[in-house]
Design a protein around this motif. Sequence first.
Motif, PDB file in Angstrom:
ATOM      1  N   LEU A   1       0.403  -1.265  -0.194  1.00  0.00           N
ATOM      2  CA  LEU A   1       0.341  -0.164  -0.140  1.00  0.00           C
ATOM      3  C   LEU A   1       0.983   1.145  -0.014  1.00  0.00           C
ATOM      4  N   VAL A   2       2.343   1.355   0.792  1.00  0.00           N
ATOM      5  CA  VAL A   2       2.613   2.732   0.357  1.00  0.00           C
ATOM      6  C   VAL A   2       3.542   2.711  -0.801  1.00  0.00           C
ATOM      7  N   GLU A   3       3.318   3.965  -0.950  1.00  0.00           N
ATOM      8  CA  GLU A   3       4.179   4.403  -2.803  1.00  0.00           C
ATOM      9  C   GLU A   3       5.821   4.573  -1.631  1.00  0.00           C
ATOM     10  N   PRO A   4       6.164   4.058  -2.946  1.00  0.00           N
ATOM     11  CA  PRO A   4       8.085   5.164  -3.021  1.00  0.00           C
ATOM     12  C   PRO A   4       8.425   6.232  -2.324  1.00  0.00           C
ATOM     13  N   MET A   5       8.468   6.924  -1.723  1.00  0.00           N
ATOM     14  CA  MET A   5       9.039   8.505  -2.113  1.00  0.00           C
ATOM     15  C   MET A   5      10.072   8.609  -2.335  1.00  0.00           C
ATOM     16  N   PRO A   6      10.357   9.904  -2.425  1.00  0.00           N
ATOM     17  CA  PRO A   6      11.810  10.014  -3.903  1.00  0.00           C
ATOM     18  C   PRO A   6      12.632  10.325  -2.634  1.00  0.00           C
ATOM     19  N   LEU A   7      13.874   9.915  -3.143  1.00  0.00           N
ATOM     20  CA  LEU A   7      15.415  10.440  -2.064  1.00  0.00           C
ATOM     21  C   LEU A   7      14.876  12.290  -1.963  1.00  0.00           C
ATOM     22  N   PRO A   8      15.172  11.969  -0.804  1.00  0.00           N
ATOM     23  CA  PRO A   8      15.050  14.076  -0.573  1.00  0.00           C
ATOM     24  C   PRO A   8      16.884  14.713  -1.434  1.00  0.00           C
ATOM     25  N   ALA A   9      17.041  15.999  -1.425  1.00  0.00           N
ATOM     26  CA  ALA A   9      17.813  16.271  -2.200  1.00  0.00           C
ATOM     27  C   ALA A   9      19.159  16.099  -1.889  1.00  0.00           C
ATOM     28  N   ARG A  10      19.106  16.351  -0.277  1.00  0.00           N
ATOM     29  CA  ARG A  10      20.239  16.092   0.012  1.00  0.00           C
ATOM     30  C   ARG A  10      20.783  14.794   0.816  1.00  0.00           C
ATOM     31  N   ARG A  11      22.001  14.423   1.094  1.00  0.00           N
ATOM     32  CA  ARG A  11      21.757  13.098   2.430  1.00  0.00           C
ATOM     33  C   ARG A  11      22.370  13.613   3.252  1.00  0.00           C
ATOM     34  N   THR A  12      21.727  12.670   4.294  1.00  0.00           N
ATOM     35  CA  THR A  12      21.579  13.018   5.462  1.00  0.00           C
ATOM     36  C   THR A  12      23.144  12.636   5.816  1.00  0.00           C
ATOM     37  N   GLY A  13      24.636  13.433   6.751  1.00  0.00           N
ATOM     38  CA  GLY A  13      25.524  12.807   6.997  1.00  0.00           C
ATOM     39  C   GLY A  13      24.815  12.088   8.746  1.00  0.00           C
ATOM     40  N   LEU A  14      26.172  10.740   9.124  1.00  0.00           N
ATOM     41  CA  LEU A  14      26.125  10.341  10.220  1.00  0.00           C
ATOM     42  C   LEU A  14      25.538  11.344  11.571  1.00  0.00           C
ATOM     43  N   THR A  15      26.413  12.065  11.339  1.00  0.00           N
ATOM     44  CA  THR A  15      26.663  12.743  12.238  1.00  0.00           C
ATOM     45  C   THR A  15      25.704  14.077  12.786  1.00  0.00           C
ATOM     46  N   GLU A  16      25.078  14.471  11.996  1.00  0.00           N
ATOM     47  CA  GLU A  16      23.589  15.447  12.188  1.00  0.00           C
ATOM     48  C   GLU A  16      22.581  15.722  13.141  1.00  0.00           C
ATOM     49  N   PRO A  17      22.704  14.064  13.055  1.00  0.00           N
ATOM     50  CA  PRO A  17      21.398  14.469  14.366  1.00  0.00           C
ATOM     51  C   PRO A  17      22.462  14.906  15.855  1.00  0.00           C
ATOM     52  N   LEU A  18      23.582  14.550  16.062  1.00  0.00           N
ATOM     53  CA  LEU A  18      24.726  14.848  17.408  1.00  0.00           C
ATOM     54  C   LEU A  18      24.798  16.036  17.348  1.00  0.00           C
ATOM     55  N   LYS A  19      25.214  17.104  15.966  1.00  0.00           N
ATOM     56  CA  LYS A  19      25.779  18.365  15.790  1.00  0.00           C
ATOM     57  C   LYS A  19      24.135  18.849  16.093  1.00  0.00           C
ATOM     58  N   ALA A  20      22.908  18.197  15.612  1.00  0.00           N
ATOM     59  CA  ALA A  20      21.314  19.538  15.805  1.00  0.00           C
ATOM     60  C   ALA A  20      21.424  19.850  17.136  1.00  0.00           C
ATOM     61  N   LEU A  21      22.174  18.632  18.068  1.00  0.00           N
ATOM     62  CA  LEU A  21      21.899  18.918  19.819  1.00  0.00           C
ATOM     63  C   LEU A  21      21.818  20.077  20.340  1.00  0.00           C
ATOM     64  N   ARG A  22      23.230  20.933  19.204  1.00  0.00           N
ATOM     65  CA  ARG A  22      23.854  22.204  19.744  1.00  0.00           C
ATOM     66  C   ARG A  22      22.800  23.163  19.678  1.00  0.00           C
ATOM     67  N   HIS A  23      21.882  22.820  18.964  1.00  0.00           N
ATOM     68  CA  HIS A  23      20.947  24.122  19.716  1.00  0.00           C
ATOM     69  C   HIS A  23      20.270  23.920  20.303  1.00  0.00           C
ATOM     70  N   ARG A  24      20.051  24.647  21.459  1.00  0.00           N
ATOM     71  CA  ARG A  24      19.277  25.005  22.584  1.00  0.00           C
ATOM     72  C   ARG A  24      17.820  24.629  22.354  1.00  0.00           C
ATOM     73  N   GLY A  25      17.442  24.895  21.369  1.00  0.00           N
ATOM     74  CA  GLY A  25      15.201  24.982  21.640  1.00  0.00           C
ATOM     75  C   GLY A  25      15.719  22.705  21.833  1.00  0.00           C
ATOM     76  N   LEU A  26      16.660  22.530  20.732  1.00  0.00           N
ATOM     77  CA  LEU A  26      16.288  20.620  20.890  1.00  0.00           C
ATOM     78  C   LEU A  26      17.209  20.376  22.178  1.00  0.00           C
ATOM     79  N   LEU A  27      18.192  20.850  22.329  1.00  0.00           N
ATOM     80  CA  LEU A  27      18.612  20.142  23.774  1.00  0.00           C
ATOM     81  C   LEU A  27      18.223  20.196  24.981  1.00  0.00           C
TER      82      LEU A  27
END
Length: 574
Positions: free
Chosen positions: A190-216
């Motif tokens: 039932l689930v249709e394939p979704m297009p790949l994002p224009a930019r690939r996510t890096g392995l360290t991006e979630p940890l780097k995102a925690l630099r943002h005070r609100g998210l942390l």
Amino acid sequence: MNAHAPSSRSVNPFKQPKAVFAVAFACVVSFMGIGLVDPILPAISSQLDASPSQVTLLFTSYLVVTAVAMLITGWVSSRVGAKRTLIAGLALIVVFAALAGASGSIGGIVGFRAGWGVGNALFIATSLAVIVASASGGFAGAIILYETALGIGIAVGPLLGGVLGEVSWRGPFFGVAVLMSVALVATVVLVEPMPLPARRTGLTEPLKALRHRGLLTMSLTALCYNWAFFTVLGYAPFPMGLGPIQLGLVFTGWGALVALFAVFGAPWLQARLGIARTLYANLALFALTVLAIAIWTDHPAVLIVCVIVAGVFIGVNNTVTTQGVMTVSPVDRGVASAAYGFVRFIGGGLAPFAAGKLVEAFNVHVPFYIGAGALVLGIVILSTAHGLLGRSERLQAEQVAPGAEPGAAPSLLPVEHEATVAHDTAKGAIVAAVDGSAHAGRVAEAAGRLATLNGRTVYVVHAEEAAVSGESATEGEDLESARNAVRGHLDRLAAQGIPAVGHVLRHATGHGEVGRLVAEHAEAAGARAIVVGAPTHGGLSALMDASAGQALLRHATCDIVLINPRSAEVGTAA
């Protein structure tokens, strides 16, 4: 008292395409895995001759591995696609749930629960993104649907565990394997394939995102909350002294309240109190409930009532916090979800094992006192980001699906960005008209090259897809995704030293109106040129069809530069 109402304005979140229900059903079964083992913890402890702290490792291995694996979910899904990631996660859950049921030792079950956690991480992070992208009713409706699936899964999981656990402690594991196999087939079909994002996510991006005070801040608050949550979920079954069926009924009542207050209670409270006051009050009441558990742990009747009542606060917190964390951070939602999941599941995973060890070292009351203290600490941490919670609330008020706002006037919303500059109208501007496609970056880059010729400013105008697709809102994007797309363009332009500002165009009623509004915005900005992608099949739906192009030509008072997505070099114009 109704000042906060826009954030909870809703359409029916249960009128959805079949694909959404397929993913939601899989979510239900996936979340069954959280409470599934509760009714069989004492039985496993007795039949496999394991201590309570050893048995709580079923939670710890599952949740800690889920937490760590959350860090790779974006990396995987951005390379193989959301549907394949969903399928991989579901397949791993099926395999490791069956292996846990076939295991003959506590160590084996703990190990297979860890493998189950990898599949769970791949599935959970991607399923939320798929539901948000595909569900009717906009962002808030999608979160409510997701939290409904979470609540039903948590409610049904203990009941299934109790019924099957009455036959054998192996039954619940095999039951999940069968149900998840059904969800796997439904997802494939039932689930249709979704297009790949224009930019690939890096392995360290979630940890780097925690630099943002609100998210942390939100993530650390969730860690404290999950510590208390999983202390109750993971250790409370032992002092209750009940059998599998009775335990299943207790935690089913608890899970039913989680579901009800996630779907109905949380939006109602947030509409009247706002995000901040709802979270403060909810965490405080949850802390008092856990404190009551700590005081009267050896009184089964009080313990049972308090555990069931705790479902109210868990349901409210799940919905309000999940919505808040998705809007409080400027990073991509998939990255924010992975970072948030990593931190909160670490707390949830360590708490049950720590509870077992604390009971062995002190007494049965201590883990729950610590759980109540963790909630108080969570309130203190949350208070340091009070202003960011207000910003999150304003963003949610804006994120109402266009289909839910008949007659909403078209608008241009500015996008906050640290690289935004004051525009020098004397030099003119270059307008980059983009949408969410993979070719949008080439349009913005070409606009940047033109701007550098005479020191001009780039105006990035992103046409929000849901507003102009001519189809249902399930095909579009939400406001924060559009803002993040604009921020990505502004980041790349700033890296090249090109001054730029960004806007999101909302609520256009058709492609022709998009063209006209872009032209009018360009004239108001003193633009010397509008850069836009050329028509391609399946390309920039809002900005590349005939009606949009005709409207641009009719209303524009400056040059129009077309970028061919198939050209070898960015900047090739026709």
